[in-house]
Design a protein around this motif. Structure first.
Motif, PDB file in Angstrom:
ATOM      1  N   ASN A  83       0.828  -1.217   0.000  1.00 49.16           N
ATOM      2  CA  ASN A  83       0.000   0.000   0.000  1.00 49.16           C
ATOM      3  C   ASN A  83       0.860   1.264   0.000  1.00 49.16           C
ATOM      4  OD1 ASN A  83      -2.774  -0.932   0.036  1.00 49.16           O
ATOM      5  ND2 ASN A  83      -2.365  -1.745   2.066  1.00 49.16           N
ATOM      6  N   SER A  84       1.780   1.335   0.949  1.00 47.12           N
ATOM      7  CA  SER A  84       2.633   2.522   1.034  1.00 47.12           C
ATOM      8  C   SER A  84       3.605   2.590  -0.142  1.00 47.12           C
ATOM      9  CB  SER A  84       3.413   2.548   2.352  1.00 47.12           C
ATOM     10  OG  SER A  84       4.222   1.404   2.478  1.00 47.12           O
ATOM     11  N   LYS A  85       4.055   1.441  -0.619  1.00 48.25           N
ATOM     12  CA  LYS A  85       4.969   1.430  -1.766  1.00 48.25           C
ATOM     13  C   LYS A  85       4.278   1.938  -3.025  1.00 48.25           C
ATOM     14  CE  LYS A  85       8.041  -2.202  -0.070  1.00 48.25           C
ATOM     15  NZ  LYS A  85       8.500  -3.602  -0.198  1.00 48.25           N
ATOM     16  N   ALA A  86       3.029   1.564  -3.229  1.00 45.95           N
ATOM     17  CA  ALA A  86       2.288   2.043  -4.399  1.00 45.95           C
ATOM     18  C   ALA A  86       2.137   3.567  -4.351  1.00 45.95           C
ATOM     19  CB  ALA A  86       0.919   1.374  -4.462  1.00 45.95           C
ATOM     20  N   GLU A  87       1.826   4.081  -3.173  1.00 46.20           N
ATOM     21  CA  GLU A  87       1.691   5.532  -3.030  1.00 46.20           C
ATOM     22  C   GLU A  87       3.019   6.234  -3.290  1.00 46.20           C
ATOM     23  OE1 GLU A  87      -0.046   6.296   0.770  1.00 46.20           O
ATOM     24  OE2 GLU A  87      -1.916   5.232   0.299  1.00 46.20           O
ATOM     25  N   ASN A  88       4.102   5.679  -2.756  1.00 48.47           N
ATOM     26  CA  ASN A  88       5.418   6.283  -2.980  1.00 48.47           C
ATOM     27  C   ASN A  88       5.826   6.223  -4.447  1.00 48.47           C
ATOM     28  OD1 ASN A  88       5.948   7.094  -0.335  1.00 48.47           O
ATOM     29  ND2 ASN A  88       6.844   5.115   0.221  1.00 48.47           N
ATOM     30  N   ILE A  89       5.483   5.130  -5.114  1.00 51.94           N
ATOM     31  CA  ILE A  89       5.815   5.010  -6.542  1.00 51.94           C
ATOM     32  C   ILE A  89       5.115   6.097  -7.351  1.00 51.94           C
ATOM     33  CG2 ILE A  89       5.384   3.583  -8.601  1.00 51.94           C
ATOM     34  CD1 ILE A  89       6.073   1.139  -6.862  1.00 51.94           C
ATOM     35  N   ILE A  90       3.843   6.303  -7.087  1.00 50.79           N
ATOM     36  CA  ILE A  90       3.093   7.327  -7.821  1.00 50.79           C
ATOM     37  C   ILE A  90       3.640   8.726  -7.521  1.00 50.79           C
ATOM     38  CG2 ILE A  90       0.833   8.452  -8.032  1.00 50.79           C
ATOM     39  CD1 ILE A  90       1.112   5.795  -9.570  1.00 50.79           C
ATOM     40  N   LYS A  91       3.915   9.003  -6.262  1.00 49.02           N
ATOM     41  CA  LYS A  91       4.490  10.311  -5.899  1.00 49.02           C
ATOM     42  C   LYS A  91       5.848  10.505  -6.560  1.00 49.02           C
ATOM     43  CE  LYS A  91       2.235  10.505  -1.343  1.00 49.02           C
ATOM     44  NZ  LYS A  91       2.469  10.355   0.123  1.00 49.02           N
ATOM     45  N   THR A  92       6.661   9.462  -6.552  1.00 53.57           N
ATOM     46  CA  THR A  92       7.985   9.530  -7.171  1.00 53.57           C
ATOM     47  C   THR A  92       7.873   9.765  -8.672  1.00 53.57           C
ATOM     48  OG1 THR A  92       9.214   8.242  -5.524  1.00 53.57           O
ATOM     49  CG2 THR A  92       9.988   8.093  -7.789  1.00 53.57           C
ATOM     50  N   CYS A  93       6.964   9.051  -9.314  1.00 56.51           N
ATOM     51  CA  CYS A  93       6.794   9.207 -10.769  1.00 56.51           C
ATOM     52  C   CYS A  93       6.345  10.617 -11.128  1.00 56.51           C
ATOM     53  CB  CYS A  93       5.813   8.180 -11.299  1.00 56.51           C
ATOM     54  SG  CYS A  93       6.483   6.507 -11.329  1.00 56.51           S
ATOM     55  N   LYS A  94       5.493  11.202 -10.295  1.00 50.90           N
ATOM     56  CA  LYS A  94       5.037  12.581 -10.555  1.00 50.90           C
ATOM     57  C   LYS A  94       6.211  13.547 -10.497  1.00 50.90           C
ATOM     58  CE  LYS A  94       1.433  15.931  -9.602  1.00 50.90           C
ATOM     59  NZ  LYS A  94       1.735  16.462 -10.939  1.00 50.90           N
ATOM     60  N   ILE A  95       7.086  13.358  -9.511  1.00 52.13           N
ATOM     61  CA  ILE A  95       8.271  14.216  -9.406  1.00 52.13           C
ATOM     62  C   ILE A  95       9.191  14.007 -10.607  1.00 52.13           C
ATOM     63  CG2 ILE A  95      10.378  14.648  -8.071  1.00 52.13           C
ATOM     64  CD1 ILE A  95       8.722  13.939  -5.548  1.00 52.13           C
ATOM     65  N   LEU A  96       9.382  12.766 -11.010  1.00 53.37           N
ATOM     66  CA  LEU A  96      10.250  12.481 -12.159  1.00 53.37           C
ATOM     67  C   LEU A  96       9.716  13.142 -13.428  1.00 53.37           C
ATOM     68  CD1 LEU A  96      11.128   8.682 -11.651  1.00 53.37           C
ATOM     69  CD2 LEU A  96      12.551  10.673 -11.129  1.00 53.37           C
ATOM     70  N   VAL A  97       8.401  13.117 -13.605  1.00 55.57           N
ATOM     71  CA  VAL A  97       7.792  13.738 -14.784  1.00 55.57           C
ATOM     72  C   VAL A  97       7.871  15.260 -14.697  1.00 55.57           C
ATOM     73  CG1 VAL A  97       5.601  14.126 -15.979  1.00 55.57           C
ATOM     74  CG2 VAL A  97       6.262  11.805 -15.320  1.00 55.57           C
ATOM     75  N   ASP A  98       7.525  15.799 -13.531  1.00 55.35           N
ATOM     76  CA  ASP A  98       7.446  17.258 -13.385  1.00 55.35           C
ATOM     77  C   ASP A  98       8.811  17.937 -13.314  1.00 55.35           C
ATOM     78  OD1 ASP A  98       4.726  16.967 -13.364  1.00 55.35           O
ATOM     79  OD2 ASP A  98       4.476  17.273 -11.204  1.00 55.35           O
ATOM     80  N   LYS A  99       9.775  17.293 -12.663  1.00 52.80           N
ATOM     81  CA  LYS A  99      11.067  17.953 -12.416  1.00 52.80           C
ATOM     82  C   LYS A  99      12.203  17.472 -13.300  1.00 52.80           C
ATOM     83  CE  LYS A  99      12.679  19.243  -8.466  1.00 52.80           C
ATOM     84  NZ  LYS A  99      13.174  19.309  -7.060  1.00 52.80           N
ATOM     85  N   TYR A 100      12.129  16.220 -13.758  1.00 50.84           N
ATOM     86  CA  TYR A 100      13.291  15.639 -14.434  1.00 50.84           C
ATOM     87  C   TYR A 100      12.968  15.078 -15.817  1.00 50.84           C
ATOM     88  CZ  TYR A 100      15.019  15.975  -9.651  1.00 50.84           C
ATOM     89  OH  TYR A 100      15.376  16.434  -8.410  1.00 50.84           O
ATOM     90  N   ASP A 101      11.890  15.549 -16.418  1.00 49.30           N
ATOM     91  CA  ASP A 101      11.514  15.112 -17.764  1.00 49.30           C
ATOM     92  C   ASP A 101      11.431  13.593 -17.883  1.00 49.30           C
ATOM     93  OD1 ASP A 101      11.390  17.744 -18.814  1.00 49.30           O
ATOM     94  OD2 ASP A 101      13.573  17.764 -19.038  1.00 49.30           O
ATOM     95  N   GLY A 102      10.992  12.952 -16.814  1.00 50.45           N
ATOM     96  CA  GLY A 102      10.808  11.511 -16.842  1.00 50.45           C
ATOM     97  C   GLY A 102      12.080  10.698 -16.678  1.00 50.45           C
ATOM     98  N   GLU A 103      13.203  11.380 -16.409  1.00 56.08           N
ATOM     99  CA  GLU A 103      14.482  10.686 -16.255  1.00 56.08           C
ATOM    100  C   GLU A 103      14.822  10.513 -14.766  1.00 56.08           C
ATOM    101  OE1 GLU A 103      16.280   9.491 -18.844  1.00 56.08           O
ATOM    102  OE2 GLU A 103      14.670  10.209 -20.145  1.00 56.08           O
ATOM    103  N   VAL A 104      15.603   9.495 -14.467  1.00 59.25           N
ATOM    104  CA  VAL A 104      16.087   9.292 -13.101  1.00 59.25           C
ATOM    105  C   VAL A 104      17.335  10.155 -12.905  1.00 59.25           C
ATOM    106  CG1 VAL A 104      17.030   7.620 -11.454  1.00 59.25           C
ATOM    107  CG2 VAL A 104      15.176   6.937 -13.011  1.00 59.25           C
ATOM    108  N   PRO A 105      17.342  11.050 -11.933  1.00 65.09           N
ATOM    109  CA  PRO A 105      18.485  11.948 -11.755  1.00 65.09           C
ATOM    110  C   PRO A 105      19.723  11.228 -11.223  1.00 65.09           C
ATOM    111  CG  PRO A 105      16.920  12.250  -9.962  1.00 65.09           C
ATOM    112  CD  PRO A 105      16.268  11.320 -10.941  1.00 65.09           C
ATOM    113  N   GLU A 106      20.860  11.559 -11.777  1.00 71.77           N
ATOM    114  CA  GLU A 106      22.130  11.011 -11.287  1.00 71.77           C
ATOM    115  C   GLU A 106      22.673  11.947 -10.213  1.00 71.77           C
ATOM    116  OE1 GLU A 106      26.570   9.626 -12.846  1.00 71.77           O
ATOM    117  OE2 GLU A 106      25.063  10.245 -14.299  1.00 71.77           O
TER     118      GLU A 106
END
Length: 212
Positions: A83-106
């Protein structure tokens, strides 16, 4: 443990497994990040079973976002804390899309700011995706480092700092994989398999077993 013993241990690990990597299955930096996030308090085998169905449907942050929390839960409900992992995944994906153009930051700070991503997860991603000489200390590494006396420490961070200090640079990129695999298959928690251990003569554990 002295420096000569440590180097010999690392050489044996390297000779036995020259190109170690994680046992998590992934095809991109994003998939690795999600797999590591899911692996907290779960086995790699369990995570792989879930991601084999999840990643073909959502192998990038936007597709994962489109699934939504409930959609992600359907794929990972066999994993602990889903449950908590699913929520964190969605929150993380939103940040990746909004801040990093869908890329994982190095970047360590950026990774650790993602929901559900702590220092250990960031270390795994930086090491496995980007080749950084980081050492992600999990329960296996913590046990092996203390039991062998290679890098004893009372806390995960103390062991990480000690390993960073005593492992020469030529071994650092691969070291945490060697220690994890050694702890997972040979230096197991309940009863270490000293009889089949390639570093048994170098290990300073006082209660060695004769079993394979």
């Amino acid at each position: 443990m002295n420096k000569e013993k440590r180097i010999e241990i690392l050489k044996r690990f390297r000779d036995n497994n020259p190109n170690p990597t994680t046992e998590l299955e992934f095809n991109s930096d994003f998939e690795l990040l999600i797999a590591v996030l899911l692996s907290a308090q779960a086995t790699d085998v369990g995570v792989n079973k879930a991601t084999r169905k999840l990643f073909p449907v959502a192998d990038n942050p936007q597709d994962m976002l489109d699934l939504g929390v409930d959609g992600v839960k359907d794929y990972i409900k066999t994993i602990g804390l889903f449950n908590s992992k699913a929520e964190n995944i969605i929150k993380t994906c939103k940040i990746l899309v909004d801040k990093y153009d869908g890329e994982v930051p190095e970047d360590r700070e950026a990774l650790e700011a993602l929901p559900g991503v702590g220092r250990k997860t960031a270390n795994v991603v930086l090491n496995t995706a980007f080749g950084w000489p980081t050492i992600a200390v999990d329960t296996h590494i913590f046990r092996v480092a203390n039991r062998t006396k290679f890098a004893p420490g009372k806390t995960v961070r103390a062991v990480e700092d000690r390993l960073e200090k005593v492992i020469p640079s030529e071994f650092k990129v691969d070291a945490h994989h060697w220690f994890i695999l050694h702890g997972r298959y040979t230096c197991i928690a309940r009863k270490p398999r000293c009889g089949s251990c390639i570093i048994e003569d170098l290990c300073e554990y006082k209660h060695k077993t004769s079993d394979d």
